[in-house]
Design an enzyme around this catalytic site. Sequence first.
Site, mmCIF file in Angstrom:
data_model
loop_
_atom_site.group_PDB
_atom_site.id
_atom_site.type_symbol
_atom_site.label_atom_id
_atom_site.label_comp_id
_atom_site.label_asym_id
_atom_site.label_seq_id
_atom_site.Cartn_x
_atom_site.Cartn_y
_atom_site.Cartn_z
ATOM 1 N N THR A 254 0.723 -1.460 -0.542
ATOM 2 C CA THR A 254 0.164 -0.117 0.275
ATOM 3 C C THR A 254 0.950 1.002 -0.104
ATOM 4 O O THR A 254 1.936 0.839 0.647
ATOM 5 C CB THR A 254 -0.859 -0.454 1.166
ATOM 6 N N PHE B 110 1.622 4.751 0.754
ATOM 7 C CA PHE B 110 0.317 5.955 1.379
ATOM 8 C C PHE B 110 1.251 7.971 1.408
ATOM 9 O O PHE B 110 2.461 7.908 0.893
ATOM 10 C CB PHE B 110 0.863 5.603 2.707
#
Length: 274
Positions: free
Chosen positions: A171, A173
Site C-alpha cells: 500500500t 501512503f
Amino acid sequence: MRIAIQGELGAFSHEAALRMVPRCTVVPCARSAEVFDRVARGSVGGAVIPIENSLAGSVAEHFDLLLSRDVFVQSEFQLRIVHNVIATPGVKFADLRRVFSHPVALDQCREFFRRYPKIEPVAFYDTAGSVKHVVEEGLRDAAGIAARHAASVYGGKILKAGIEDNKQNFTRFFFIRKIRQVRPRANKTSLAFSVKNIPGALFKALSVFALRDISLSKIESRPVRGRPWEYVFYVDILRGEDEAARNALRHLGEVADLVKVLGVYPTAQGHKGQ
C-alpha cells in the site's frame, strides 16, 4: 507531532505513520473526511493516508478529498501488507468459527478461507478494529485479520501469520500537511486536471509532458461530483520542481480547465513493513 489516520490504532495506517513521522502521536479518526478536516483546522500537524494498493487499486475517496481540500503531499511511503489472524489470548486456532476484518482484507485472503471452510469470513469496518472487537469482547470462537501491530496494541495473540494470497501486496501512503513544503531531492509530482469534452483535449493535455520527455508513472480518471460524465484526471509525473516541470504545468494551464498540484515529493525507495 500529532498525526491523524483513518481507522483504529494498530491499523496499517498507524504503522505507516510511525515509519513516515518517527515518534509521532497517532490520532485515530472514524472517517476520512475527519482526517482532512483536522489537518485543515490545524488540530493535527499532518495526516498519513493510504492512496492506493498494488492489488485493490486506488482509494477513490482520498483522491476526491485531495482535490477538494487545501492540503499538500509532502512524502510517500510503500508498506508491505501482511495479514495475520489475531485472537484473544488462550483461544486456539481449532476454536475459530468466524474471522472479522475489512472487506478488502478478507478478499486478499481467499485461499485461507478456501483451506479452512469451517471458518466464516465476516465483514467489519476496520482491520485493527476487528482485533479490538474480539479481544475486548473476549470472543472464544472468533479472530480478526490485521497487521501484527494490532496484536501488540490490543493484547491479542497471532495464531497464523502471513495469510495473504499474494506476497506482492503493498500500500502506498501519503503524508499530507496544510503547509506547502517541497522537500530536498523531490523528484515526483502528483497533480489533478480536467479538460473540455472536445476532440483531442486529453491528447493536448498529455502532450505537454511528452514534448519535454517527462514520464508519467500513473494516470486515472475520477467522475466530477454533481457534473455527470465529466472527469478529473489524476497524474503522477517523475519530475520535481525543475524548469521542465514548471513549463509543462504552465502549458497545461493553457489547455486545461483546472490544474491543481497535489504535492511534490521524493519517490519512495523500496518496500518496507511486515
